[in-house]
Design an enzyme around this catalytic site. Structure first.
Site, PDB file in Angstrom:
ATOM      1  N   HIS A  47       0.805  -1.217   0.000  1.00  0.00           N
ATOM      2  CA  HIS A  47       0.000   0.000   0.000  1.00  0.00           C
ATOM      3  C   HIS A  47       0.838   1.268   0.000  1.00  0.00           C
ATOM      4  CE1 HIS A  47      -3.728  -2.296   1.687  1.00  0.00           C
ATOM      5  NE2 HIS A  47      -3.473  -2.552   0.433  1.00  0.00           N
ATOM      6  N   CYS A  70      -5.474  -4.285 -21.479  1.00  0.00           N
ATOM      7  CA  CYS A  70      -5.447  -3.381 -20.321  1.00  0.00           C
ATOM      8  C   CYS A  70      -4.476  -3.827 -19.236  1.00  0.00           C
ATOM      9  CB  CYS A  70      -6.854  -3.222 -19.724  1.00  0.00           C
ATOM     10  SG  CYS A  70      -7.565  -4.754 -19.096  1.00  0.00           S
TER      11      CYS A  70
END
Length: 576
Positions: free
Chosen positions: A188, A500
């Site tokens: 994170h 993608c």
């Protein structure tokens, strides 16, 4: 001068004094309590959990955009995870552990289980669980975190960092770089550093223990190099490269107004991958030609499934803001695996191969139906597409399409306006979908290849496992042949082929993607400009010739060598 190498987590260069931040160990007394003290310990634990949740929640307002708020939500989920809390309380109630010992012991069990998993993302969650446990122990001991306060340009060096600590740094403008003992590219804090343009290197074991506070440090977030007490020559070289990168970025903005075409006129749409409304402004400013992947799961990670109004607003507002600027492709929920939602309490030993994405949605038809209805309502702006993730069979696709039809019927009965010609597509992420894409294309309008999972599943390689990471090869002949088959089949069926995954945003693979014939590339917003600039240097005919060459090669090393030669030839030609 000494140099260490770590994992490059966020690109960029920085030279500044070291600000060293180490977490103090909290002592835990391993003595059992009397039976009559269990209620008091339960109360202490509940109070600590409430305080920890309040502390992290109070920092959410500091987050930038939906994606950062979603990262916070994971920590809040850990603090309310029923299995984790139950394990702690059972130790207090049945084994007569004081609250501190119970937290320490239960945490050790959970961390051990996560660290045994092969998935990199889940391993990195173990670091955050340990930090949350430390926060609980500090609160139980009546301590408060000392915090990070910067008063001059600094490179923050820490053993580890919780996202709440990162976002609560005092003097944040002074933060010029970040070095952590632990972590990976998907941790994170690494994501936060990239979002905010902070150069970062992680995974240098015990580095924080050996660095003196205030010493000069230079970091290269692109290569993972960290240099303590650098020479003047090193500082000059690094700052020179930083200036060159900044000048290059300025030149890239000159490409904004022009089309995304090869030099021989082949048009390829460049779109963005986003998680929320915060992705629209960079999409528009980079003149992207739509949103190729809107990850809707991030909208439920924070609040769970309880609040539907927020999501309905985000879908409609995204479509409204993107009207006349390109189509928006909403991918239905890709949760499960490494994305744990507040309202879901399941635990799996191998979540990446488990109950996730379309499998989750088809097991929760009411949730799935409601999401599709919200997306259909947003389609009134006539620029919305809908896409299903992780389809592995025609049966799954048929079941998903039947839910879409049910959503249409319900909206018709309610008299709600929506686009009856909305385009429907699916992700190609598993080999079974790629091999049967001819059958899938009979039922959908477009496909989008998710290369991250497709490579992992095709080669049977966990890209987060350092023991086999060398086998994770985007240029493996099997991957290129599979991509070639998928794109060729799309065009034979008169359908659009998009991509993608991470390959789409990497310039070095662009010649092969052009040669393969992809119609759309969907990348993170910062990658639009460099990809567009590189695209304009390429000839689609040359790229097809290159593709035909490499398709006959038997080794990824051969292919990579030829690809490098091709790029070098183009650079030489540009100079001439």
């Amino acid at each position: 001068m000494t140099e260490e190498k770590g994992i490059p987590a966020s690109s960029g260069y920085a030279v500044a004094k070291a600000y060293v931040y180490r977490h103090d160990a909290v002592s835990v007394i391993h003595e059992k309590i009397a039976a009559g003290e269990r209620e008091k310990e339960m109360k202490r634990l509940d109070d600590a959990l409430a305080s920890a949740s309040s502390y992290i929640s109070s920092l959410i307002s500091s987050a930038i955009g939906e994606s950062e708020r979603a990262l916070y939500s994971v920590e809040l989920l850990m603090l309310s995870d029923p299995e984790y809390i139950k394990a702690i309380k059972n130790l207090i109630d049945s084994s007569f552990y004081p609250a501190e010992w119970a937290v320490e012991s239960a945490t050790a069990t959970f961390v051990d289980a996560l660290e045994k998993l092969s998935d990199e993302y889940m391993k990195e969650r173990a670091v955050e669980i340990k930090d949350i446990a430390n926060l609980l122990l500090e609160l139980l001991n009546g301590k408060s975190r000392k915090g990070i306060k910067l008063e001059e340009d600094s490179i923050l060096i820490a053993d580890y960092l919780l996202t709440s600590e990162f976002l609560s740094i005092e003097g944040y403008p002074y933060l010029k770089g970040l070095v952590l003992d632990v972590g990976g590219k998907t941790s994170h804090v690494s994501i936060l550093a990239r979002n905010r343009g902070i150069p970062a290197v992680v995974g240098i074991k015990n580095f924080a223990q050996g660095v003196q506070d205030g010493i000069l440090v230079a970091i290269d977030g692109s290569s993972g190099a960290v240099i303590v007490d650098p020479s003047r020559k090193v500082i000059y070289q690094m700052m020179d490269q930083k200036i060159k990168d900044e000048e290059k970025e300025k030149r890239l903005y000159q490409t904004v107004k022009g089309p995304s075409v090869t030099k021989d006129g082949k048009r390829i749409l460049l779109k963005t991958n986003v998680e929320g409304l915060d992705g629209i402004e960079p999409t528009v400013s980079a003149a992207a030609e739509g949103i190729g992947l809107f990850r809707t799961e991030f909208l439920v990670l924070e609040k769970g499934f309880s609040s539907s109004d927020d999501r309905e607003f985000v879908y409609e507002e995204t479509a409204r803001l993107m009207k006349d600027k390109g189509k928006v492709t909403f991918r239905t929920l890709d949760i499960g695996g490494d994305k744990i939602v507040k309202d879901s309490n399941s635990f799996e030993q191998n979540p990446i191969l488990g109950w996730r994405a379309i499998r989750f949605s088809l097991s929760h038809k009411e949730i799935f139906l409601n999401q599709i209805k919200r997306i259909l309502k947003a389609s009134k702006y006539k620029n919305v597409r809908i896409m299903f993730p992780l389809i592995s069979s025609i049966d799954e696709l048929d079941e998903a399409l039947s839910v879409l039809q049910e959503a249409r019927r319900e909206l018709d009965e309610e008299g709600v306006e929506y686009d009856r010609d909305i385009e429907v597509g699916t992700m190609i992420e598993v080999p079974s979908a790629a091999i049967t894409c001819d059958l899938i294309l009979e039922k959908v309008d477009f496909i989008s290849v998710g290369t991250n999972d497709l490579i992992q599943y095709t080669l049977a390689v966990d890209r987060g496992n350092e023991k086999v990471s060398y086998l994770y090869q985007p240029m493996h002949p099997a991957i290129l042949r599979l991509l070639n088959y998928v794109v060729r089949t799309c065009h034979e069926k008169g359908k659009i082929a998009s991509i993608c995954g991470e390959m789409a945003g990497d310039e070095k693979y662009l010649p092969l993607l052009v040669g393969l014939g992809f119609d759309e590339l969907s990348v993170s917003p910062p990658r639009i400009l460099p990809i567009r600039a590189e695209l304009r240097k390429l000839s689609s005919d040359d790229c097809r010739t290159l593709l035909n060459e490499v398709l006959s090669m038997s080794s990824h090393k051969e292919i990579e060598k030829r690809l490098k030669e091709f790029r070098d030839e183009r650079r030489t030609g540009d100079k001439e």
